[in-house]
Design a protein around this motif. Sequence first.
Motif, PDB file in Angstrom:
ATOM      1  N   LEU A   1       0.824  -1.205   0.000  1.00 20.42           N
ATOM      2  CA  LEU A   1       0.000   0.000   0.000  1.00 20.42           C
ATOM      3  C   LEU A   1       0.857   1.253   0.000  1.00 20.42           C
ATOM      4  O   LEU A   1       1.926   1.282   0.612  1.00 20.42           O
TER       5      LEU A   1
ATOM      6  N   GLY B   1      -2.678   3.381   2.908  1.00 22.31           N
ATOM      7  CA  GLY B   1      -2.556   2.999   4.319  1.00 22.31           C
ATOM      8  C   GLY B   1      -3.361   3.925   5.214  1.00 22.31           C
ATOM      9  O   GLY B   1      -4.035   3.477   6.152  1.00 22.31           O
TER      10      GLY B   1
ATOM     11  N   VAL C   1      -7.011   2.968   4.952  1.00 18.30           N
ATOM     12  CA  VAL C   1      -7.341   1.771   5.732  1.00 18.30           C
ATOM     13  C   VAL C   1      -7.488   2.134   7.210  1.00 18.30           C
ATOM     14  O   VAL C   1      -8.412   1.672   7.884  1.00 18.30           O
TER      15      VAL C   1
ATOM     16  N   ARG D   1      -0.049  -4.720   3.392  1.00 20.29           N
ATOM     17  CA  ARG D   1      -1.403  -4.596   3.956  1.00 20.29           C
ATOM     18  C   ARG D   1      -1.490  -5.315   5.305  1.00 20.29           C
ATOM     19  O   ARG D   1      -2.109  -4.830   6.237  1.00 20.29           O
TER      20      ARG D   1
END
Length: 64
Positions: A8, A13, A16, A47
């Motif tokens: 990512l 990031g 998320v 991830r």
Amino acid sequence: MNITDTLLTAREGAQVLQVSIPTFWRRVADGTVPKPVKIGALSRWPRSEIIAVIEAAKAQRSAA
């Protein structure tokens, strides 16, 4: 990190974790989020490591 672990960007990031990009970088600086994997000049995070940050926060919440 396994071979199929998606890498990512900082923006991804941050999405998320549902934080701003500057906050994401502050969390990298304070060690809450692991340092990136460097690929040349690029910074990427597996991830699984971002998900681990969430799991650690959940565990800490449960312990408190």
